[in-house]
Motif scaffolding. Sequence first.
Motif, PDB file in Angstrom:
ATOM      1  N   ARG A   1       0.735  -1.193  -0.043  1.00 12.32           N
ATOM      2  CA  ARG A   1      -0.005  -0.007   0.049  1.00 12.32           C
ATOM      3  C   ARG A   1       0.751   1.253  -0.053  1.00 12.32           C
ATOM      4  N   LYS A   2       2.015   0.944   0.039  1.00 11.00           N
ATOM      5  CA  LYS A   2       2.873   2.293   0.003  1.00 11.00           C
ATOM      6  C   LYS A   2       2.636   3.175   1.027  1.00 11.00           C
ATOM      7  N   PHE A   3       2.497   2.809   2.408  1.00  7.98           N
ATOM      8  CA  PHE A   3       2.084   3.407   3.635  1.00  7.98           C
ATOM      9  C   PHE A   3       3.262   4.578   3.793  1.00  7.98           C
ATOM     10  N   TYR A   4       4.563   4.167   3.892  1.00  6.32           N
ATOM     11  CA  TYR A   4       5.521   4.941   4.051  1.00  6.32           C
ATOM     12  C   TYR A   4       6.131   5.585   2.731  1.00  6.32           C
ATOM     13  N   SER A   5       6.387   7.142   2.840  1.00  4.07           N
ATOM     14  CA  SER A   5       6.743   7.733   1.687  1.00  4.07           C
ATOM     15  C   SER A   5       8.050   8.223   2.348  1.00  4.07           C
ATOM     16  N   GLU A   6       8.949   8.578   1.206  1.00  4.82           N
ATOM     17  CA  GLU A   6      10.335   9.126   1.575  1.00  4.82           C
ATOM     18  C   GLU A   6      10.156  10.680   1.814  1.00  4.82           C
ATOM     19  N   MET A   7      10.859  11.194   2.835  1.00  4.32           N
ATOM     20  CA  MET A   7      10.857  12.724   3.339  1.00  4.32           C
ATOM     21  C   MET A   7      12.024  12.904   3.337  1.00  4.32           C
ATOM     22  N   LYS A   8      12.411  14.324   3.240  1.00  2.00           N
ATOM     23  CA  LYS A   8      13.769  14.696   3.174  1.00  2.00           C
ATOM     24  C   LYS A   8      13.639  16.015   4.175  1.00  2.00           C
TER      25      LYS A   8
ATOM     26  N   PRO B   1      15.826  18.886   6.297  1.00  2.00           N
ATOM     27  CA  PRO B   1      17.135  19.711   6.278  1.00  2.00           C
ATOM     28  C   PRO B   1      18.118  19.366   7.476  1.00  2.00           C
ATOM     29  N   VAL B   2      17.642  18.931   8.698  1.00  2.00           N
ATOM     30  CA  VAL B   2      18.579  18.577   9.872  1.00  2.00           C
ATOM     31  C   VAL B   2      18.432  16.863   9.823  1.00  2.00           C
ATOM     32  N   VAL B   3      17.447  16.246   9.855  1.00  2.00           N
ATOM     33  CA  VAL B   3      17.299  15.046   9.941  1.00  2.00           C
ATOM     34  C   VAL B   3      17.927  14.278   8.903  1.00  2.00           C
ATOM     35  N   GLY B   4      17.797  14.601   7.586  1.00  2.00           N
ATOM     36  CA  GLY B   4      18.015  13.993   6.431  1.00  2.00           C
ATOM     37  C   GLY B   4      16.890  13.122   5.848  1.00  2.00           C
ATOM     38  N   LYS B   5      17.115  12.174   5.120  1.00  2.00           N
ATOM     39  CA  LYS B   5      16.114  11.503   4.251  1.00  2.00           C
ATOM     40  C   LYS B   5      15.640  10.219   5.350  1.00  2.00           C
ATOM     41  N   PHE B   6      14.232  10.191   5.422  1.00  2.00           N
ATOM     42  CA  PHE B   6      13.685   9.017   6.218  1.00  2.00           C
ATOM     43  C   PHE B   6      12.418   8.658   5.761  1.00  2.00           C
ATOM     44  N   LYS B   7      12.017   7.489   6.020  1.00  2.00           N
ATOM     45  CA  LYS B   7      10.661   6.939   5.771  1.00  2.00           C
ATOM     46  C   LYS B   7       9.586   7.341   6.774  1.00  2.00           C
ATOM     47  N   TYR B   8       8.427   8.185   6.051  1.00  4.11           N
ATOM     48  CA  TYR B   8       7.331   8.805   6.829  1.00  4.11           C
ATOM     49  C   TYR B   8       6.356   8.126   7.028  1.00  4.11           C
ATOM     50  N   PRO B   9       5.540   7.757   7.731  1.00  2.00           N
ATOM     51  CA  PRO B   9       4.388   7.118   7.693  1.00  2.00           C
ATOM     52  C   PRO B   9       2.980   8.094   6.807  1.00  2.00           C
ATOM     53  N   GLY B  10       2.354   7.472   6.213  1.00  2.00           N
ATOM     54  CA  GLY B  10       1.170   8.354   5.380  1.00  2.00           C
ATOM     55  C   GLY B  10      -0.209   8.305   6.277  1.00  2.00           C
TER      56      GLY B  10
END
Lengths: 409, 405
Positions: B340-347, B349-358
């Motif tokens: 279901r692609k529940f997580y999407s990639e988020m960027k 400025p301080v934390v960097g890239k991570f998977k974010y719950p939708g």
Amino acid sequence: MADTPLQGIRVISFGTGGVIPDFGMILGSLGADVIKVECHENPDFMRTIGADPDNIAGFNESNRNKRDIGLNLKVKKGQEIAGRLIKVADIVGENLRGGVMKSLNLDYESVRKFKPDIIYISSNGYGSGGPYSEYQAYGPMLSAFSGLLSLWCHPTDPYPAGANVPLPDHYASKMLVVAALAALDYRRRTGKGQFVDMSQVEMAANMIGEYCLDYTINERVPQPVGNRSPYAAPYNAYRCKGNDEWCAISVFTDAEWQSFCLAIGSPHWTREAKFADLTSRLKHVEELDKHVEEWTLQHKSREVMIMLQNAGVAAGVLYRPAEILDDPQLGWLNANIEVDHPVAGKRLYPNVPFHISDVTLPPSRPAPLLGQHTEEICRDVLKMSADEIKTLKDEGILEVSRRQQQEKK
Amino acid sequence: MSEHQEGALSVYRVLDLTDQKGAFCTKILADLGADVIKIESPGGDATRNIPPFAGDVPHIERSLYFLFRYANRRGVTLNLEVADGKKIFEKLVKKADVLVEAFPPGYMASLGLDYQALRKINPGLVMASITEFGQTGPYRDWKGSDIVNYAMSNTMITSGFGDGAPINLPGTPCCDAASIIAAISILTALYMRGDGGQGRYIDTSVHECSRLALYPWMLPMYSYNLNPGAPPPPPEGRLGAMIYPVYPCKDGFIRVVALTPRQWDGLVHVLGDPEVLKQPQWREFYYRIGNAADIYAVMLEFTTQFTMLELFEKGYQEGVPIVPIYSIEGFTNSLQTEARKFYSEMKHPVVGKFKYPGPPYKWSGTHCEAKRPAPTLGQHNEEIYCKELGFSKQDLAALRRSEVI
């Protein structure tokens, strides 16, 4: 300006259990005409958990403010009548097991062909589009799948027991009301309908999104913390005088700690250095909790709550229903209402908590009997003739309330 | 479904003066496309200090709570307690459709920024206040917290094991309940407003909303003295482990929800039809609730022969709802969550890239997904104050020096 918010909006509900029934109940409370579709062979399963299908507390709460049509969807003619209802409706809501609406030719793709601007709200346990889409599910399973249940216990428990609650059913239902209203607003502006596909597992995950980030960012699997908080102490449920009586207390700031000590009579231990600031209170939290409970055990939970709240410290009784009824704030807010149901009689229900200026909501109507409004819906909404209704009844496609039939005889 | 740029609520602007009580409310509106501007005091919101932090480094841009709850907003700083700050706030209000605030009762009025004042500036404004106990009434000045709110929701007394201490529910469930009810109220008011109509004021409290999202059936069950004809376990007992039993298996635990006799038969079949499980009275749901400990002791032998996934899949085939009790890791990596692609990639400025719950739903016709990470402190000051309100960069520097922003 409309008299009630959703006057003129019609909702057709293929709902069972908690989510879509509760969704319809709320839209009905806002003035929508909500029509529940079920039949004697295939009723809302909440009608089947007790001896009398018209006398189940949970069902009669989540199905207030609706009309009920007895309609057999297993046969083509029944499906066509459901289609005719949808044609004169604005919103469809369904939470039948994944794939069932399609087998009835009533899924979104089928419906949009004859009703392009329909707002179609679908809620599955696991959501569509994955390997578990057609798995049957109930709320307590979805909080388990989402990881929420794994965090919902004391660190010493053998496994998480959860609660008596069908979590996240009643969050999901309300999120879907949000969705329906947003979609209605969008349709008002653009003329376009759409399909909303909810996963109740993802609803539960949304309640603990920060824990999900602990895994995706910190690569750590979150563990249960019980009743403790990393930034407050005391913070727990404390046993009070009586049988299984408890009061929750939370102390965040040093000012609150000073107020707390004063309120409990500044016993000697409160002056010990190890309890002087939050960091050291957290370090000695087991001992702190023992001291606090020595005090709470001397008082009734309600006394503890009132003494501490009067001193500016957050405290609350672990309420049972009787205490909900005695809570003066809920009384002030008119948060409990009595509704007279033809079978259950006068019973208490939670009121919908909408306090919106210049809006008066219609009085709550009791949950319908199965098939209670079949004839009036066919006559007034579908413009069927008396002959047509009779034929469909004889064919077993339309059903009316068996209870009402018996009472007529 | 993400090809749509426009969300269902993209035409609306929301001013966000919330804390934990309203964070989920404005998140819901932001996920549906509303332009939500989070307004913080120049020192930053207290919610930025909630642990844990990304990388376990305590920092105002690293709170996981803030990163999850305040994604999808633009962020400005503003001191509402000084005259210049109020003036800027009034300019923002003029251009807004919705204001959500979560201050204690009376605080906005003490600033001269209550609904009566703000509606004069913008008659179409929908303003929602979310408080612990309500704007009026005997408990209006009482304090709340997650565990206190949950206690008073009448659900905590049912949480945990019958003979143990009741257990708190993680997260901020009571705040989320109030947030969702506030969102329904806001959308109702916007729908009634239509084009050019009057705004409205909304008074929502955590205390009143909590039990409706957690356990609205409890008061009716009490009022009905349970369902007539059924043996009555007390609705306020801690019965989770009996109603929805949990059993160990090879690699973890499963939960079973067998309500009907047919579902119980399915469970017995899944476990290989052992004779000892074929006792006629065990087919009855209420009998099993009353005899949960005895049945548990017998069941162990059979459930421990399978893995969680084996029981999950066999349960589906045999028509008995069984589910693995997943950790966050198990949920995140499950096939369903990935499909279901529940997580999407988020960027960030301080934390960097991570998977974010939708958000918990997919929309066919409009955008519904997290578009941007939570704002850094004052990230959009220039964008909003200069480009939209017409301040110069020199003005901005002066406002910053005088701690108005």
